[in-house]
Design a protein around this motif. Sequence first.
Motif, PDB file in Angstrom:
ATOM      1  N   TRP A 312       1.040  -0.849  -0.045  1.00  0.00           N
ATOM      2  CA  TRP A 312       0.039   0.132  -0.474  1.00  0.00           C
ATOM      3  C   TRP A 312       0.711   1.401  -0.339  1.00  0.00           C
ATOM      4  O   TRP A 312       0.740   2.164  -0.992  1.00  0.00           O
ATOM      5  N   VAL A 313       1.498   1.009   0.494  1.00  0.00           N
ATOM      6  CA  VAL A 313       3.144   1.926   0.801  1.00  0.00           C
ATOM      7  C   VAL A 313       3.157   3.075  -0.582  1.00  0.00           C
ATOM      8  O   VAL A 313       3.575   3.524  -1.296  1.00  0.00           O
ATOM      9  N   TYR A 314       3.491   1.518  -0.749  1.00  0.00           N
ATOM     10  CA  TYR A 314       4.555   1.219  -2.385  1.00  0.00           C
ATOM     11  C   TYR A 314       3.695   2.540  -3.942  1.00  0.00           C
ATOM     12  O   TYR A 314       4.134   3.166  -4.127  1.00  0.00           O
ATOM     13  N   ARG A 315       2.496   1.569  -3.070  1.00  0.00           N
ATOM     14  CA  ARG A 315       1.639   1.940  -4.220  1.00  0.00           C
ATOM     15  C   ARG A 315       1.224   3.703  -3.838  1.00  0.00           C
ATOM     16  O   ARG A 315       1.080   4.284  -5.283  1.00  0.00           O
ATOM     17  N   HIS A 316       1.161   4.317  -2.639  1.00  0.00           N
ATOM     18  CA  HIS A 316       1.006   5.692  -2.912  1.00  0.00           C
ATOM     19  C   HIS A 316       2.322   6.862  -2.712  1.00  0.00           C
ATOM     20  O   HIS A 316       2.397   7.483  -3.009  1.00  0.00           O
ATOM     21  N   LEU A 317       3.366   5.370  -2.819  1.00  0.00           N
ATOM     22  CA  LEU A 317       4.993   6.512  -2.450  1.00  0.00           C
ATOM     23  C   LEU A 317       5.841   5.608  -3.395  1.00  0.00           C
ATOM     24  O   LEU A 317       6.475   5.432  -2.563  1.00  0.00           O
ATOM     25  N   PRO A 318       5.947   5.591  -4.450  1.00  0.00           N
ATOM     26  CA  PRO A 318       7.074   4.892  -5.428  1.00  0.00           C
ATOM     27  C   PRO A 318       8.607   4.772  -5.357  1.00  0.00           C
ATOM     28  O   PRO A 318       8.632   3.996  -5.196  1.00  0.00           O
ATOM     29  N   ARG A 319       8.033   5.956  -4.586  1.00  0.00           N
ATOM     30  CA  ARG A 319      10.352   6.340  -3.746  1.00  0.00           C
ATOM     31  C   ARG A 319      10.376   5.362  -3.099  1.00  0.00           C
ATOM     32  O   ARG A 319      11.941   5.234  -3.532  1.00  0.00           O
ATOM     33  N   LEU A 320       9.241   5.380  -2.435  1.00  0.00           N
ATOM     34  CA  LEU A 320      10.068   4.681  -0.974  1.00  0.00           C
ATOM     35  C   LEU A 320      10.095   3.025  -1.559  1.00  0.00           C
ATOM     36  O   LEU A 320      11.113   2.933  -0.594  1.00  0.00           O
ATOM     37  N   ARG A 321       9.933   3.071  -2.369  1.00  0.00           N
ATOM     38  CA  ARG A 321      10.281   1.353  -3.404  1.00  0.00           C
ATOM     39  C   ARG A 321      12.178   0.938  -3.126  1.00  0.00           C
ATOM     40  O   ARG A 321      12.374   0.082  -2.656  1.00  0.00           O
ATOM     41  N   ARG A 322      12.775   2.133  -3.456  1.00  0.00           N
ATOM     42  CA  ARG A 322      14.273   2.009  -2.991  1.00  0.00           C
ATOM     43  C   ARG A 322      14.544   2.464  -1.657  1.00  0.00           C
ATOM     44  O   ARG A 322      15.667   1.804  -1.757  1.00  0.00           O
ATOM     45  N   VAL A 323      14.230   2.866  -1.155  1.00  0.00           N
ATOM     46  CA  VAL A 323      14.605   2.852  -0.108  1.00  0.00           C
ATOM     47  C   VAL A 323      14.089   2.311   1.454  1.00  0.00           C
ATOM     48  O   VAL A 323      15.511   2.066   1.859  1.00  0.00           O
ATOM     49  N   ILE A 324      13.303   1.928   1.468  1.00  0.00           N
ATOM     50  CA  ILE A 324      12.776   1.060   2.704  1.00  0.00           C
ATOM     51  C   ILE A 324      12.648  -0.593   1.191  1.00  0.00           C
ATOM     52  O   ILE A 324      10.999  -0.571   1.161  1.00  0.00           O
TER      53      ILE A 324
END
Lengths: 325, 291, 251, 238, 406
Positions: A312-324
């Motif tokens: 859900w987080v990735y869907r809303h904040l795709p940038r986080l995919r590479r961070v967390i």
Amino acid sequence: MGSQVILKRPTFWIILLATLAFALVPALTGNLELRENLLLGAVYIILASNLNLMIGYTAYVNFGNIAFFGLGGYIGLYVVNVLGWSLWPACLIAGVVVSLLAFILGTGILRLRGAYFALATIGVNEAVKAFVTNFEPFGGASGMYLSFSSFNALGGARHALWLAYFAIVVLMGLSLWLSLAIKNSRFGLGLFAIREDEDAAMVLGVRTPRYKSLVYAISAFIPAVAGTLFFFKNGVILPDQAFDLTLSIEAIVMLMLGGQGTVIGVALGAFAYEQLRGFLLVSSTFSQFQLVVAGVLLLLIVLFLPEGFMGWVYRHLPRLRRVIE
Amino acid sequence: MIFDLTASVINGVLVGAIYGLAAIGLTLIFGVMNVINLMHGATIALGMFSLYLLTTAVGLNPYLAIVPVLLGGFVFGVLVYWIAVHRVIGSSDLMTLLATFAVNMIIIGVGTAVWTTSPYNVDVSVPQLAISMHGYTIPGTQIVAAVLAVILATLLYGLLYHTRLGKAIRAVANNRAAAELMGINTRWVLAISFGIGIAVAAGAGVLIATLFPFTILSGANYELKSFVVVVLGGLGDPAGAMLGGIVLGLIEGVTAPFVNVSWTPVIEFTLFVIILVLFPAGLLAFKWGRK
Amino acid sequence: MSALLEVEHLGKRFGGVRAVHDVSFAIEEGQIFGLIGPNGAGKTTLFNLINGVIKPDTGRVALQGEAITGMAPYSVVHRGLARTHQIVKPLNDMTVLDNVIVGACFGPQKLKLKEAATAARDSLKTVELIDRAHVLAGTLNLAGKKRLEIARALAGQPRLLLLDETLAGLNPTEAERMIAVVRRIREESGVAILMIEHLMQVIMSLSDRIMVLNFGEKLAEGTPEEIAHDERVIEAYLGDPDLASRLMEQK
Amino acid sequence: MSEALLELEDVVSGYDELQVLWGVSVAVMPKRLTTLVGANGAGKTTLLRAALGSIRVWSGRVRFEGEDVTRLSAYQKAARGLVLVPEGRQLFNDMTVEENLELGAYTARARPDYAANLERVFTYFPRLKERRKQKAGTFSGGEQQMLAVARGLMASPKVLIIDELSLGLSPLLTQQLFGTLADLKNDGLTLVLVEQNLHLALALSDYAYVLAEGRLHSEGPSREVANDPDVRKAYMGM
Amino acid sequence: MYKMFAGVLLALGVILPGMALAQKTITIGFTTSETGKLNADAAPQLRGFELWRDQVNADGGIKAGGTQYKVALKHYDDQSSAGRVQQLYTRLILQDNADFLFSPYSSGLTSTAAVVSEQFGKIMITTGAAEGKTYKLGNRYLFQMYTPADEYLTSALQAIKSKDPNAKIALVYSNDGFSKGAADGAAKAAKSMGLNVVLTESYAPNTTDFGPVINKIVSSGANVLIGGGHYADGSTLARQLYDKKSNLEFISLLVAPDIPKFASLGKAARGVTVPSQWEPTVAYKPDFGPTPEQFREMFQKKYNTLPGYHAAGGYAAGLVLQHAIEQAGSIKTPAVAKALNAMDATTAYGHIKFADGKQDHGLQVGHDMVLAQWQKGDDGKLHSKVVWPKSAANAKLVFPLTTYHQ
């Protein structure tokens, strides 16, 4: 994925910080209740994140993961209790023996796919449990009771339990680090390929049978060690407690909750689930319906948030995919 | 020894028929929609408690209670399908497993709150049917339960093979897309199949409850046995499940004189894994009656 | 000196159906070898037999003189034979780049992760997909997925590339780009290519040799010119003209 | 065009994010054999799926007997008499011939005619009568295709759509099956044929649509299309 | 004015200390199986605890060193599983400030809890935890109410010996820790008593179909059965023994027949005996606390059912703790532990004495078990009667059962 150095990954530092927090906060405050809470959280994180290697990374649903934990506990306690060795070699022996067994077993049952594999793992857990219940060297149905004097070798009960706690926290950190390292390795790449499409992976050159057996064996190692520590701390091991199928399924729930295939998500899922169950259990309002509340929650997640919290987080904040991760 | 073995064989067949019926509910759902139903055990337990309520509160004859339980089970199953299962049909195995497990948790949770986890007993006996020989006795209840199990299984078989609905169910199991092209509303067929699967499991629960005391957790035991049975008979095949059930009953009965019965689960589940790995299509390799 | 790929008397039955029967041919280094035939002629089955997805009932396959008959697909890849699929199989939840890295890591060269990343980027450049490197493979359109398949197969630097209907489902612009890609691959890497294709003009213009399959059997083999003028080929493809006229008369 | 039985108007459709059809219009006249030809990947099967409701129509309309049926699902269309014999047969392999035929007549409108249809089907395909108790999965390719067509006929179709009739069949069997189609047409059935066997399809049909790259390339009476060199090019790439 | 103020002060001076005295509370913490498979056995134990608490509080609390302590019970659900037992006991000690602990039900959970009680040096009175192993691990703060598991079946064997010294005994038990402990003890005792065990068989604890087991009993030629396990399997076994007309002359099962619900088996319950820690009809003369009869009446009044030994054990655990605190005159652990170690007394529950060795501290060595049998009373209902030892018996043992069932 890619080839970034692991030290540069934010996730690595998050894991390190979390592990330190788990170890230091109860130690510095001396809060034993917090320690007991965190201990269960850590054990669940270990179970869920190792299961994640199978389910989240490789898409093989393993219901028998708890068998590794239980068998590890038995082997470890056997070494401590019957052979009279110290706890640390016992941990190592439990991990190695269980991993080897998993590797051999995996060669057989990993030929099955999908629901068939899931069923087989249920069978494995039940077979192992039934066997241990009858296996006299492990105490059979009576299980094994740890003498309080075993704690003395580690400086008395108080000291020994702290040590066991720290060891489990370290294992938790190792589990998460292992998850991260595998995710960023060639091995992990092969696993993800299997997860997406096993046939395609095979045609791309991934030696799928070996990879599957390997990840199965790896996912057995840390839970087995954790089993030794947990049941050492528990003081007694009984077949029913060691091979509780429900706990296996709960571990799946945890990793779903957090987002399968992620490192931090799964840890968060496990921790949140453990805290929630703990809260429901001691809450005067919910204690009678704690199972119902947990069930409804799970159903809602499956139906409406199948990708889990991290998804859900990735869907809303795709940038986080590479961070967390 | 020979009487011992005979008695064990008979006992095995009679109990096995009930295992078979229980497993049919599981295998039907798997065969039609490829879902491993983890609320199977809870459903069996619900059947058991329905019997308890119908006999104590309503005063119904225990064997007549099967009818309302089947009907209620069907309605319950269809409801559960629309609420919990339909959305995840066709997604990964994990999703359907977890959806049904969630329902399982809810049922067990509510059941525990209502009935606690202590055992209940429904006092049924049919002494006039009991058969005794050389000290070994087959109780009447066991014979009636086995016969009813076989009758129910036969009825279900008749439904699947000789009615329009049954053929639609088999068609959906066989090729869902083609079934849709034939004008079959496959969504409803899935819901109905789920309902039937649940109803049969609950019916098996009733029969079991006429034989043994039970708790809300008893179903889990039969769920595991059902897994073994469907693997013996071939996943997804109702006829195979009945045979698989009897084979399991026989294994339990026939090994007993030779090894300590506490080893039975070890034998069962080891066999289960081995058969699954070596013969994924099932030892008996029936599939919807294919020989 | 043996050919790069030798196929001898390969055969496979599925139940009562003879999917592939007694097929033999050979491919030389650097050659583009076309495989054509009507739908259901057994072309994809032949691919599956060669790369080990299906075990043949009869016959033998050898790559660079080494028998690879019945080997697991990954072992075949490790020996230098990569392929694409008619029905694309992208690893959907991984990025395009990661997809290609898989091919590079586990392909014939078994590259380390870092080298694989470099090889993957090169490969993506070759198929003109480098600008989509970081999107999830599942979000590509069909043309993109087809190019991704080629990039993946190519990244491991194989000796022989099996392309299964790379153009099917593409619009003319996309198809033309794809043809250019195939040409470039041959020029840049000199890899031999065995391709199944429906568009005759494409296969005629690209191939050095062509084999025609019909009902699982080899119908003809030769240069594009020979094939284009082969009556049996026309019949197999278009249906028997006589049969058509006879039917007309019946009516 | 209003007397057309089945009409597709500017149908746009595809899979997930992949657009396959770019606005295709087709009209099927009653009691005629309409054929749909095109290269592999031209979008023929996708068009059928969209028409039948197996996949969503993104835009455009499907009309059947003058009524808008765009949003109906496949089983509802089958119930109205729009019947598909799908590519690759898609039989119920574990069921007998008879059961397959029974399922063909599943819809309420076909049920009353079950006996009559069964007799008709058995006259067309006597082979099926001999083997009515045999499992469909044990059949050879040709027999399976017969059964697939027969199953379609059992539905008392108003329009019978056949996808890739000759796929994987020997010339002799193909010839037989096409003969049967001719008979069916003569009996007044409305047929739509999707075929790669260009000659046969065009020889038999009344009207043809040529599909290329998800668009309509050309259309016209079959005889004209058959003689159009452009079509050969679009279809064969030759 | 001044006088009035002084009067108020005086009054406060008198009342306040009194209030302070009444407000003191001691908390006793424990987990119990509100859910899960042990619920049937654990529930009556909880009732025993609660009855004791209510009575103590109604009487003004526990008097120790001039202070009155009200009793508060704090408990959580352990779900019949050991997973959270340590966490919950730690919470009871640290968060809920429990002064003393009771054990969970079952030997397995108790051993797990004992690790925590030992670690914090809290006294834990164990009840429903018969397995002797727990007390032989070097503990200092455990005190066992139950006669250890290995002695459970001794009274049954004595009864058998007196009725039929040549009896062929089938020893059939659930394959769990407690039952296995009891069975092992029985096997040893039978050997030393010269009794003939013809069949030793264990079954999986979740067994429901006892057909194969019963067939084995029949073919062994046994006329006497001892064994069983807990309520679920024991009641199932009893029912099938009856259904299958096993023709046994004597049946003694662990635990199950002692739970009043056992009577719901109807005819299948008739004649079944149970080794019991306590029976409502025993006639102990207590050194403190109520007489057995008083206890029975109070329990029945409150819960509308007869107490079994689980309930009595729970009640007595409270009573023993209360007595020890009163003896010690303090609620400090060392003082209370000392009083417990020295205790040698009789209660409504029977004689209590704890072993005080280093290797078996807290093991119950004073308590004797009785053998009870379900017999049909004059009212046509089933009653549990004490039939062994003869000194405690209030009914004659029905032996053999063969005719009794007709």
